[in-house]
Scaffold this active site. Structure first.
Site, short mmCIF file in Angstrom:
data_model
loop_
_atom_site.label_atom_id
_atom_site.label_comp_id
_atom_site.label_asym_id
_atom_site.label_seq_id
_atom_site.Cartn_x
_atom_site.Cartn_y
_atom_site.Cartn_z
N TRP A 289 0.83 -1.21 0.00
CA TRP A 289 0.00 0.00 0.00
C TRP A 289 0.87 1.26 0.00
CZ3 TRP A 289 -0.39 4.22 3.26
CH2 TRP A 289 -1.43 5.12 2.96
N ASP B 24 -5.20 -2.35 -1.79
CA ASP B 24 -5.72 -2.57 -0.43
C ASP B 24 -6.20 -1.29 0.25
OD1 ASP B 24 -5.13 -5.38 -0.45
OD2 ASP B 24 -3.01 -4.88 -0.15
N ASP B 25 -6.33 -0.21 -0.50
CA ASP B 25 -6.68 1.08 0.11
C ASP B 25 -8.14 1.11 0.57
OD1 ASP B 25 -5.74 4.05 0.41
OD2 ASP B 25 -7.75 4.13 -0.47
N VAL B 26 -8.34 1.42 1.84
CA VAL B 26 -9.69 1.42 2.43
C VAL B 26 -10.56 2.51 1.80
CG1 VAL B 26 -10.99 1.78 4.56
CG2 VAL B 26 -8.89 0.43 4.61
N TRP C 9 -11.18 8.49 -4.75
CA TRP C 9 -10.97 9.06 -3.42
C TRP C 9 -11.78 10.32 -3.21
CZ3 TRP C 9 -4.88 8.81 -3.17
CH2 TRP C 9 -4.47 7.52 -2.75
#
Length: 312
Positions: free
Chosen positions: A247, A266-268, A308
Site C-alpha cells: 500500500w 488494499d486502500d480502504v 478518493w
C-alpha cells in the site's frame, strides 16, 4: 507510464512574477477542493483561492503565493524577498509546481476511458479538471504514507502536523508560520524516543528514522527509483524497506514517482468509494479490484485519485 509532455517552456516572467500557462482541461476550483479537504493541512494554506506555501530549491527557501487568473494562467508571486536570484533556481520552482499539479501529462486518454466506465463517469464529471496532486519530495511522500498506515485520514493529518511542527523549520510572514517539511538528514540523527511526543506508534517512528538513514547513505533516493524504469522494479525495491508494504509503495509510486499504473489495491478509501458508488453493502473483494485495474490499464492511479474524491 502515461505520456509526459515537454512544456517547461510554457512560462514567462513579468515584473518579478512567474506566469505558467495551464492545460486547457485544468480547473483550479476542482484542485482547490482537494487541497482544502482537511483544515489541519500544515504544508500550505488556501485562502480566497490563493495558495501560500514554501518551496525549497536546493539551499534556497522561497515563500510563494499562487493563484489562477481569468486567462487560465497560474501566477506565482514571491513573498518576503524570497525570489531566487538565479534563473536556474526559478526554473526549479516552476518545475516543482508543474510536478505538484502534474501539469505535463496529457489526460485526454484518461478522460476518454473514464467517460465509458460505469464507476468513473460520475466522478470525472463532478471533479472535471482535477489533477493527481503530488508530493514531489520522496522523504515527505514516504513519511506521509507511513503516518497514514492503519489510521483514518483526519488522524493522519494530526500526526503530520505534530511531526512537521516539532522537527520542521518555517518562514514567518504576516504573523503566520509557513512550514518546511523536516529533512531526512535531520531525522536520520534521531532515535524513536525523540518522537514520543508525537502520537504515532513506536514502530512508525523506527520506520521513518530508518528510511531517513537509508536516504542519508544514498541507498534510497528518488533518482535511483526513477532510473529503475519500471513500476514493478521500483515497487519491489520499496517493499524491501522495513515499514513499507504494497500500500505505502503504491501510494509513493502514485504521488511522488508519478506512475499512472500504480494501484493501491488494499486502500480502504478506494474500497469505500467503490462500495458507495455501486450501492453495495459489502466492500469489493480482491478479484473485483484486480478486474477493475485491468479496465483502467495505464490509468489506475488517476482512477483511484478520482474515486478518493467521491468520499474525501
Amino acid at each position: 507510464m502515461a505520456e509526459i509532455l515537454n512544456t517547461m517552456d510554457c512560462w514567462q516572467e513579468v515584473n518579478g512574477d512567474i506566469i505558467i500557462d495551464l492545460p486547457g482541461d485544468f480547473d483550479i476550483k476542482a484542485n482547490l477542493g482537494y487541497l482544502e479537504r482537511n483544515k489541519n493541512e500544515c504544508m500550505f494554506e488556501v485562502e480566497n483561492e490563493i495558495i501560500t506555501r514554501v518551496i525549497v530549491v536546493g539551499d534556497t527557501r522561497t515563500l510563494v503565493q499562487i493563484h489562477v487568473n481569468k486567462r487560465n494562467q497560474m501566477i506565482v508571486q514571491f513573498l518576503k524577498d524570497s525570489r531566487p536570484l538565479r534563473q536556474s533556481d526559478r526554473e526549479e520552482v516552476v518545475r516543482y509546481i508543474r510536478e505538484w499539479f502534474d501539469f505535463d501529462r496529457d489526460l485526454t486518454p484518461f478522460y476518454e476511458m473514464a467517460k465509458a466506465d460505469p464507476l468513473l463517469k460520475g466522478p470525472i464529471q463532478e471533479f472535471s479538471g482535477l489533477r493527481l496532486i503530488g508530493v514531489p519530495d520522496l522523504f515527505e511522500a514516504l513519511c506521509w504514507g507511513i503516518l497514514g498506515q492503519q489510521i483514518n485520514l483526519a488522524f493522519a493529518y494530526t500526526l503530520k502536523r505534530q511531526f512537521v511542527e516539532k522537527f520542521g523549520d518555517s518562514i514567518e510572514w504576516n504573523g503566520k508560520k509557513y512550514w518546511i517539511f523536516p529533512s531526512f538528514e535531520q531525522i536520520a540523527k534521531l532515535t524513536p524516543e525523540d518522537l514520543t511526543d508525537i502520537k504515532m506508534t513506536f514502530k512508525k517512528s523506527e520506520y521513518i528514522i530508518g528510511i531517513a538513514q537509508l536516504m542519508v547513505s544514498g541507498e534510497l533516493s528518488k533518482e535511483k527509483l526513477l532510473r529503475m524504469g519500471s513500476l514493478n522494479e521500483a515497487e519491489k525495491s520499496l517493499v524491501k524497506i522495513r515499514g513499507i508494504g504494497p500500500w505505502t509503495a503504491n501510494y509513493v509510486l502514485m504521488r511522488c514517482l508519478r506512475y499512472t499504473s500504480a494501484f493501491p489495491i488494499d486502500d480502504v478509501g478506494l474500497h469505500n468509494a467503490i462500495k458507495h458508488l455501486t450501492g453495495s453493502d459489502k466492500k469489493p473483494v480482491r478479484e473485483e479490484l484486480f478486474n477493475l485495474s485491468l479496465r483502467w490499464e495505464k490509468w489506475q492511479a488517476y482512477a483511484t485519485f478520482y474515486l478518493w474524491r467521491v468520499l474525501y
